[in-house]
Design a protein around this motif. Structure first.
Motif, PDB file in Angstrom:
ATOM      1  N   ASP A   8     -13.537 -17.896  40.008  1.00  0.00           N
ATOM      2  CA  ASP A   8     -14.076 -17.409  41.576  1.00  0.00           C
ATOM      3  C   ASP A   8     -15.083 -16.072  41.337  1.00  0.00           C
ATOM      4  OD1 ASP A   8     -13.910 -16.163  43.963  1.00  0.00           O
ATOM      5  OD2 ASP A   8     -11.753 -15.883  43.823  1.00  0.00           O
ATOM      6  N   MET A   9     -16.160 -16.492  41.981  1.00  0.00           N
ATOM      7  CA  MET A   9     -17.345 -15.461  41.971  1.00  0.00           C
ATOM      8  C   MET A   9     -17.185 -14.417  42.629  1.00  0.00           C
ATOM      9  SD  MET A   9     -21.037 -16.485  42.696  1.00  0.00           S
ATOM     10  CE  MET A   9     -22.613 -15.727  41.963  1.00  0.00           C
ATOM     11  N   THR A  10     -16.109 -14.288  43.387  1.00  0.00           N
ATOM     12  CA  THR A  10     -15.912 -12.792  44.280  1.00  0.00           C
ATOM     13  C   THR A  10     -14.946 -11.872  43.274  1.00  0.00           C
ATOM     14  OG1 THR A  10     -13.884 -13.792  45.240  1.00  0.00           O
ATOM     15  CG2 THR A  10     -15.752 -14.125  46.303  1.00  0.00           C
ATOM     16  N   LYS A  11     -14.659 -12.468  42.142  1.00  0.00           N
ATOM     17  CA  LYS A  11     -13.924 -11.397  41.159  1.00  0.00           C
ATOM     18  C   LYS A  11     -14.589 -11.117  39.904  1.00  0.00           C
ATOM     19  CE  LYS A  11     -10.057 -12.387  43.924  1.00  0.00           C
ATOM     20  NZ  LYS A  11     -10.659 -13.163  44.880  1.00  0.00           N
ATOM     21  N   VAL A  12     -14.219 -10.009  39.374  1.00  0.00           N
ATOM     22  CA  VAL A  12     -14.809  -9.609  38.080  1.00  0.00           C
ATOM     23  C   VAL A  12     -13.561  -9.981  37.023  1.00  0.00           C
ATOM     24  CG1 VAL A  12     -16.239  -7.924  38.887  1.00  0.00           C
ATOM     25  CG2 VAL A  12     -13.873  -7.221  38.162  1.00  0.00           C
ATOM     26  N   TRP A  13     -13.730  -9.889  35.687  1.00  0.00           N
ATOM     27  CA  TRP A  13     -12.725  -9.876  34.454  1.00  0.00           C
ATOM     28  C   TRP A  13     -12.709  -8.139  34.203  1.00  0.00           C
ATOM     29  CZ3 TRP A  13     -14.824 -14.119  30.744  1.00  0.00           C
ATOM     30  CH2 TRP A  13     -14.783 -15.214  31.338  1.00  0.00           C
ATOM     31  N   PRO A  14     -11.756  -7.441  34.440  1.00  0.00           N
ATOM     32  CA  PRO A  14     -11.593  -6.285  34.012  1.00  0.00           C
ATOM     33  C   PRO A  14     -11.965  -5.867  32.663  1.00  0.00           C
ATOM     34  CG  PRO A  14      -9.806  -6.726  35.522  1.00  0.00           C
ATOM     35  CD  PRO A  14     -10.206  -8.026  35.325  1.00  0.00           C
TER      36      PRO A  14
END
Length: 480
Positions: A278-284
């Motif tokens: 999902d391009m609206t999310k980052v991986w912390p």
């Protein structure tokens, strides 16, 4: 009897007094047989090519990428094959929404496109200066870009279009928060990060797949402009970022970025707390920390901007063995749309242009088309399979099957699932109070230019992210 009046030219010279200074050719007409004149005028009429629909305004610079850490356990790509290996690179850094003549210092996402001329062909890392994007499904991309461009009836940009769209696409809140924060106007190209944004694949020599995200961290440090300074520069030097980068490189002040990756084992994707594609999310980073790979230094200006930057064609579809794709819906669409945009702008043979041509030999079965200027494949066969020694598929591109779960479908168009608001809220809470205040003021100032209906539709998304975020916007709009 009065003397006849003497006729004069506009310069006061009596007509006929200076005729002997004109040659017969100067007194005569221009004829259509002057083919040098016609050729010059005809070429002049065709000097411009279509500008990019997005990312039209850009600065470009050449440089070098140097590997500093061994990541060969993750990827067989030869660009990363040994510490110290160097690869030429071209960078193109752009605004997104504005036309080719627009100002550099407007509030906008910045494109961060890199072309690595590797031993195995070109690898294009076509990203932005933000790790996320406004949407996660490519079916909405033309609609989103239409809101950022000009209204069809008056040819003006419109805050109403922006917020009308965003208020109905709440997954955009993460990127909106970044855009209206201090990072929405970088101090200059050397002072911003770059990100691949999408999730890609690394594939190693054992044919194992890892999910990967690309990060380019500026070594000059993040620096941003306040809105007042940016507004002043728009009026005095609309090419500020372009000029700043060019002059810095001319002085020998070469900007550098540290290239790092986040690595996720393939199996983790199935149960990760967010959809990793999902391009609206980052991986912390607490989940998947950064692993350093190398350093990119930009150290040579173009000799000719049109040939080396305007004609440069970047596409996420340009990968090399050891780097591949993912089920990211936006990425899958960009693999087609970027190359297709170049076919429209530059012609079917755009990859033959010197700036786009790989530094390695290229063999394929493509022939003919406008502006084909090499040997066109010579006498080699133009079909496959054949019995005459035509090129074969490179076995290095063999990779494990792409495991896909779920139905082949677009994202559910129901808007506002709970996890769309967690990361924007986390980002807001990471900001110091003064930056939070500027973010709220920037958003409120823009959102005030819309109707109360749009404001009230947008407001719940801020509250879902963080109560103080929502309260600040409500007060800024006079709704609390």
């Amino acid at each position: 009897m009065s003397k006849p009046k003497t006729l004069t030219t506009a310069a006061g010279i009596p007509v006929g007094d200076n005729q002997n200074s004109l040659t017969a050719g100067e007194r005569g007409p221009t004829l259509a047989q002057d083919h040098y004149l016609l050729e010059k005028l005809a070429h002049f009429n065709r000097e411009r090519i279509p500008e990019r629909v997005v990312h039209a305004k850009a600065a470009g610079v050449h440089g070098t990428f140097t590997v500093t850490q061994d990541i060969t356990k993750y990827t067989k790509a030869r660009i990363f094959s040994k510490v110290g290996k160097q690869t030429p690179v071209l960078g193109r850094f752009s605004t997104v929404a504005g036309e080719k003549g627009s100002a550099d210092t407007v509030r906008d996402v910045r494109g961060f496109a890199l072309k690595f001329y590797t031993d195995e062909g070109n690898w294009d890392m076509v990203g932005n200066n933000t790790p996320v994007f406004f949407i996660r499904d490519a079916i909405k991309f033309p609609d989103f870009i239409h809101t950022q461009k000009r209204e069809p009836h008056n040819n003006l940009r419109s805050h109403v279009m922006w917020w009308d769209f965003w208020s109905q696409v709440p997954e955009a809140l993460h990127q909106v928060t970044i855009l209206f924060s201090d990072r929405g106007i970088p101090k200059g190209i050397p002072y911003m990060n770059g990100y691949g944004s999408h999730t890609y694949s690394f594939i190693n020599a054992d044919n194992e797949r890892f999910w990967v995200k690309f990060h380019f961290k500026t070594q000059q440090g993040i620096q941003n402009m306040m809105q007042e300074e940016a507004d002043r520069i728009v009026g005095t030097d609309p090419d500020y970022h372009t000029r700043q980068l060019f002059e810095a490189v001319e002085r020998g002040e070469y900007p550098k970025w540290t290239f790092s990756v986040q690595i996720m084992p393939e199996a983790d994707a199935e149960n990760y707390r967010w959809n990793p594609f999902d391009m609206t999310k980052v991986w912390p980073h607490a989940d998947y920390p950064l692993t350093e790979v190398g350093v990119m230094e930009m150290n040579r200006n173009p000799v000719n901007y049109f040939a080396e930057v305007e004609q440069a064609a970047f596409s996420p579809g340009n990968v090399v063995p050891g780097i591949s794709f993912s089920p990211d819906k936006m990425l899958q669409a960009r693999v087609f749309s970027y190359a297709d945009a170049h076919r429209y702008r530059l012609g079917a043979n755009f990859e033959r242009l010197p700036v786009n041509r790989p530094r390695t030999e290229v063999h394929n079965y493509q022939r003919d088309g406008f502006m084909r200027f090499d040997d066109n494949g010579g006498s080699s066969p133009n079909y496959e399979p054949n019995s005459f020694g035509g090129p074969k598929e490179n076995p290095a591109y063999n990779e494990p099957p792409l495991r896909i779960s779920g139905d082949a479908d677009r994202y559910d168009q129901k808007r506002g699932v709970d996890d769309d608001f967690i990361q924007p809220g986390n980002l807001f809470r990471l900001m110091p109070p003064d930056e939070q205040a500027r973010l709220i003021a920037n958003i409120s100032g823009s959102l005030k230019q819309t109707s109360k209906e749009i404001q009230e539709r947008m407001l719940p998304w801020f509250y879902k992210a963080d109560k103080e975020y929502g309260d600040g916007i409500a007060k800024g709009l006079g709704l609390k």
